[in-house]
Design a protein around this motif. Sequence first.
Motif, mmCIF file in Angstrom:
data_model
loop_
_atom_site.group_PDB
_atom_site.id
_atom_site.type_symbol
_atom_site.label_atom_id
_atom_site.label_comp_id
_atom_site.label_asym_id
_atom_site.label_seq_id
_atom_site.Cartn_x
_atom_site.Cartn_y
_atom_site.Cartn_z
ATOM 1 N N SER A 1 4.098 19.646 -2.293
ATOM 2 C CA SER A 1 5.135 19.604 -1.266
ATOM 3 C C SER A 1 4.609 19.401 0.144
ATOM 4 C CB SER A 1 5.958 20.897 -1.305
ATOM 5 O OG SER A 1 5.139 22.005 -0.981
ATOM 6 N N ASP A 2 3.274 19.333 0.332
ATOM 7 C CA ASP A 2 2.781 19.100 1.685
ATOM 8 C C ASP A 2 3.096 17.667 2.118
ATOM 9 O OD1 ASP A 2 0.746 18.425 -0.370
ATOM 10 O OD2 ASP A 2 -0.349 17.635 1.360
ATOM 11 N N ARG A 3 3.284 17.460 3.399
ATOM 12 C CA ARG A 3 3.593 16.143 3.970
ATOM 13 C C ARG A 3 4.729 15.457 3.196
ATOM 14 N NH1 ARG A 3 0.609 15.141 8.149
ATOM 15 N NH2 ARG A 3 -1.492 15.978 8.367
ATOM 16 N N ILE A 4 5.838 16.169 3.092
ATOM 17 C CA ILE A 4 6.932 15.708 2.232
ATOM 18 C C ILE A 4 7.619 14.452 2.772
ATOM 19 C CG2 ILE A 4 8.804 17.100 3.211
ATOM 20 C CD1 ILE A 4 8.049 16.559 -0.553
ATOM 21 N N ALA A 5 7.625 14.256 4.079
ATOM 22 C CA ALA A 5 8.206 13.016 4.622
ATOM 23 C C ALA A 5 7.382 11.817 4.173
ATOM 24 C CB ALA A 5 8.272 13.074 6.148
ATOM 25 N N TYR A 6 6.073 11.943 4.260
ATOM 26 C CA TYR A 6 5.173 10.873 3.816
ATOM 27 C C TYR A 6 5.325 10.637 2.318
ATOM 28 C CZ TYR A 6 0.788 8.383 2.907
ATOM 29 O OH TYR A 6 -0.163 7.460 2.508
ATOM 30 N N VAL B 1 0.859 -1.186 0.000
ATOM 31 C CA VAL B 1 0.000 0.000 0.000
ATOM 32 C C VAL B 1 0.892 1.231 0.000
ATOM 33 C CG1 VAL B 1 -1.770 1.296 1.228
ATOM 34 C CG2 VAL B 1 -1.864 -1.213 1.174
ATOM 35 N N SER B 2 0.882 1.930 -1.110
ATOM 36 C CA SER B 2 1.664 3.152 -1.282
ATOM 37 C C SER B 2 0.693 4.325 -1.293
ATOM 38 C CB SER B 2 2.479 3.058 -2.574
ATOM 39 O OG SER B 2 3.250 4.218 -2.766
ATOM 40 N N SER B 3 0.930 5.301 -2.130
ATOM 41 C CA SER B 3 0.040 6.452 -2.252
ATOM 42 C C SER B 3 0.349 7.205 -3.536
ATOM 43 C CB SER B 3 0.221 7.404 -1.071
ATOM 44 O OG SER B 3 -0.515 8.604 -1.271
ATOM 45 N N ARG B 4 -0.693 7.742 -4.150
ATOM 46 C CA ARG B 4 -0.492 8.619 -5.305
ATOM 47 C C ARG B 4 0.372 9.825 -4.928
ATOM 48 N NH1 ARG B 4 -3.581 9.268 -10.105
ATOM 49 N NH2 ARG B 4 -5.165 7.850 -9.311
ATOM 50 N N MET B 5 0.363 10.166 -3.643
ATOM 51 C CA MET B 5 1.177 11.284 -3.171
ATOM 52 C C MET B 5 2.667 11.029 -3.365
ATOM 53 S SD MET B 5 -0.917 12.261 0.303
ATOM 54 C CE MET B 5 0.195 13.575 0.836
ATOM 55 N N SER C 1 8.597 8.879 1.550
ATOM 56 C CA SER C 1 8.598 7.473 1.964
ATOM 57 C C SER C 1 7.836 6.608 0.971
ATOM 58 C CB SER C 1 8.002 7.329 3.364
ATOM 59 O OG SER C 1 6.604 7.545 3.368
ATOM 60 N N LYS C 2 6.773 7.146 0.394
ATOM 61 C CA LYS C 2 5.977 6.373 -0.561
ATOM 62 C C LYS C 2 6.659 6.316 -1.935
ATOM 63 C CE LYS C 2 2.639 5.206 2.197
ATOM 64 N NZ LYS C 2 2.472 3.795 2.616
ATOM 65 N N ALA C 3 7.321 7.406 -2.330
ATOM 66 C CA ALA C 3 8.101 7.361 -3.572
ATOM 67 C C ALA C 3 9.219 6.329 -3.443
ATOM 68 C CB ALA C 3 8.680 8.744 -3.876
ATOM 69 N N ALA C 4 9.850 6.294 -2.274
ATOM 70 C CA ALA C 4 10.946 5.351 -2.055
ATOM 71 C C ALA C 4 10.455 3.912 -2.046
ATOM 72 C CB ALA C 4 11.658 5.677 -0.750
ATOM 73 N N VAL C 5 9.307 3.655 -1.413
ATOM 74 C CA VAL C 5 8.815 2.273 -1.379
ATOM 75 C C VAL C 5 8.382 1.823 -2.773
ATOM 76 C CG1 VAL C 5 6.312 2.481 -0.870
ATOM 77 C CG2 VAL C 5 7.658 0.643 0.146
ATOM 78 N N HIS D 1 3.251 13.749 -9.343
ATOM 79 C CA HIS D 1 2.311 14.471 -8.478
ATOM 80 C C HIS D 1 3.114 15.477 -7.664
ATOM 81 C CE1 HIS D 1 -0.959 14.756 -5.363
ATOM 82 N NE2 HIS D 1 -1.697 14.610 -6.435
ATOM 83 N N ALA D 2 3.380 16.629 -8.263
ATOM 84 C CA ALA D 2 4.370 17.563 -7.706
ATOM 85 C C ALA D 2 3.759 18.529 -6.702
ATOM 86 C CB ALA D 2 5.038 18.337 -8.838
#
Length: 228
Positions: free
Chosen positions: A145-150, A133-137, A153-157, A142-143
């Motif tokens: 910048s809010d919740r950039i840590a989240y 389970v990732s995220s479109r974020m 982490s999802k781009a990395a996974v 999807h450029a």
Amino acid sequence: MSTVLITGVGRGIGEELTRVLLARGDRVIGTVRDPAKVLAEWRTYVENGQLRLLKLDVRDEVSIAEAAKQVDEPVDVLINNAGIIGPQQQSTLDMDFEGFLDTLRVNTLGPLRVVQAFLPHLRRSSEAKVVTVSSRMGSLSHAKSDRIAYRTSKAAVNKVVQGLATDLADDGITVISVHPGWVQTDMGGASADITVQQSAAGLVKLIDDLTVAQTGSFFDWTGEAIPF
């Protein structure tokens, strides 16, 4: 009947996925940080062996290894569901760096650790599937910048998923990322687009229809392909 291992079944999407799969007769191995906190509706499933709850914290490699040792059966589907939204302070201009690291531990390293620990169980299945389970974020298209840590982490996974898909292709194990939608959970909030029931139903259908030809892909809960 399939055996499905789901991380983080104590709330939200993981809880609803468990509910749907149990109702249709699948066997579920669910991970929680505190197995003593069992929903009353699940007690019968635990007693008859259809549901097994394991103590597991995706931050903790020892916890994951101990959970894997307790399972001695093939796993047909592994759903990496456990995740966190990250720290309150996660702007590129004002970052809680310890919170950022914790978000990566849970959302990026956690799924990889779980797959590695349960890989022997997946290899015992004839058509194993790994769904993270990732995220479109986390999509690089999807450029925002809010919740950039989240987001990070999802781009990395997603990149981890691509690597796993490549490395497990010869085993015939299908590996994908999914965006569950913006869901009305504790994480998504009450104003989110869809209910947890809609998300879980869509994800189950997606998983059921998944073939090895789709490995390494990124989908949303409706089955639509998403760019990485």
